[in-house]
Design a protein around this motif. Structure first.
Motif, PDB file in Angstrom:
ATOM      1  N   LEU A  84       0.732  -1.309  -0.111  1.00 49.73           N
ATOM      2  CA  LEU A  84      -0.015  -0.098   0.061  1.00 49.73           C
ATOM      3  C   LEU A  84       0.905   1.243   0.022  1.00 49.73           C
ATOM      4  N   VAL A  85       2.060   1.361   0.250  1.00 50.96           N
ATOM      5  CA  VAL A  85       2.867   2.276   0.311  1.00 50.96           C
ATOM      6  C   VAL A  85       3.132   3.042  -1.149  1.00 50.96           C
ATOM      7  N   PRO A  86       2.822   4.142  -1.363  1.00 49.38           N
ATOM      8  CA  PRO A  86       3.120   4.716  -2.746  1.00 49.38           C
ATOM      9  C   PRO A  86       4.345   4.504  -3.451  1.00 49.38           C
ATOM     10  N   ALA A  87       4.418   3.747  -4.585  1.00 53.73           N
ATOM     11  CA  ALA A  87       5.861   3.379  -4.925  1.00 53.73           C
ATOM     12  C   ALA A  87       6.234   4.653  -6.013  1.00 53.73           C
ATOM     13  N   ALA A  88       6.915   5.622  -5.235  1.00 48.12           N
ATOM     14  CA  ALA A  88       6.999   6.847  -6.300  1.00 48.12           C
ATOM     15  C   ALA A  88       8.075   7.687  -5.438  1.00 48.12           C
ATOM     16  N   GLY A  89       8.991   8.270  -6.318  1.00 44.42           N
ATOM     17  CA  GLY A  89      10.006   9.151  -5.702  1.00 44.42           C
ATOM     18  C   GLY A  89      11.264   8.350  -5.267  1.00 44.42           C
ATOM     19  N   SER A  90      11.750   8.343  -3.791  1.00 36.82           N
ATOM     20  CA  SER A  90      12.511   7.813  -3.331  1.00 36.82           C
ATOM     21  C   SER A  90      12.181   6.468  -2.841  1.00 36.82           C
ATOM     22  N   VAL A  91      11.006   6.177  -2.744  1.00 38.49           N
ATOM     23  CA  VAL A  91      10.659   4.838  -2.307  1.00 38.49           C
ATOM     24  C   VAL A  91      10.035   3.923  -3.573  1.00 38.49           C
TER      25      VAL A  91
END
Length: 279
Positions: A84-91
């Motif tokens: 559920l963690v947004p997979a964008a940017g640094s992650v």
């Protein structure tokens, strides 16, 4: 709700969804499939994630506080939370961790769950065997460095290099080539290498198998004992109910016997009447 989440059809549907999600995540690694049906694969991935989150919410609602006392529920919660963690940017690297959702198959299939539980129970014994293997490799590495370091510096120049070479030989990778190169200068070197391989591969590594098999056997025995204990408890409860019924029947017979007078055989007595004058 608890009956719903524990029902076999519901659990089978979750297993099928996990397998479908595993297939779609694997298909997304293909540039050809992504170019043609990339949107469909992404939609399936979002839908399966929503189903996992909903199923987890249903289980939390059904079990309340008991949900958090089960380690397998912690495992499922972590996997869904990572997804559920947004997979964008640094992650953005977390997007690759979506494949961890396939590991939910372990908690969804009881047979896999028993195998993993047995492996976890075998960890204490495996730690001792690992310590023995490290000791054997360290002693052998020091001896190999002292004996064969000048003959085969590419394999035994220093202790770290020797340890890696011995680990490679333990797995059976090119051990004969290394041995023959050393034996060209030291014909007796086969004694060292054969002894090391027999000790590390055929003895120590087989101990891992023995410990794991023993743990799985104990896990199976424990499950059978729990099943037997459950059957025994059911039989004892049934016997207790029968005993209560028998006591009730005996009490009823006793009351009936007391109301029939003092006749020893329980027959009701009556006062004899005088015969009729005309008789």
């Amino acid at each position: 709700m608890r009956s719903l989440v524990e029902a076999r059809p519901f659990q089978r549907i979750i297993v099928v969804i996990i397998l479908v999600n595993a297939a779609t995540i694997g298909a997304e690694t293909s540039s050809v499939l992504t170019a043609h049906i990339g949107g469909f694969l992404h939609a399936v991935d979002r839908i399966t994630l929503a189903v996992f989150a909903m199923e987890l919410g249903l289980r939390v609602y059904a079990y309340r506080g008991a949900f958090f006392r089960d380690p397998w529920n912690h495992f499922d919660t972590v996997i869904v939370a990572v997804a559920l963690v947004p997979a964008a940017g640094s992650v953005s690297v977390l997007r690759a961790l979506r494949i961890l959702r396939v590991l939910r198959l372990v908690s969804a299939v009881p047979s896999m769950r028993r195998v993993v539980s047995a492996l976890l129970e075998a960890i204490p014994g495996m730690v001792s065997i690992i310590g023995l293997l490290v000791l054997v490799m360290y002693v052998s590495g020091v001896l190999a460095t002292e004996l064969f370091g000048r003959i085969a510096p590419g394999y035994f120049a220093e202790l770290p290099v020797s340890l890696f070479t011995l680990f490679q030989m333990m797995t059976g990778d090119a051990w004969s080539d290394i041995t023959r190169q050393v034996m060209a200068e030291r014909p007796w070197a086969w004694v060292f290498f054969v002894g090391y391989i027999l000790t590390s591969t055929f003895v120590v590594l087989n101990l891992f198998i023995a410990v794991v098999v023993n743990a799985m056997d104990e896990q199976s025995t424990s499950s059978e004992e729990q099943h037997t204990d459950g059957q025994l408890a059911t039989m004892l409860a049934e016997l207790a109910r029968l005993h209560v019924k028998i006591d009730a029947i005996r009490a009823a017979q006793t009351r009936a016997t007391g109301s029939c007078g003092d006749h020893p055989d329980g027959r009701r007595t009556s006062t004899p009447t005088s015969p009729h004058p005309d008789a």
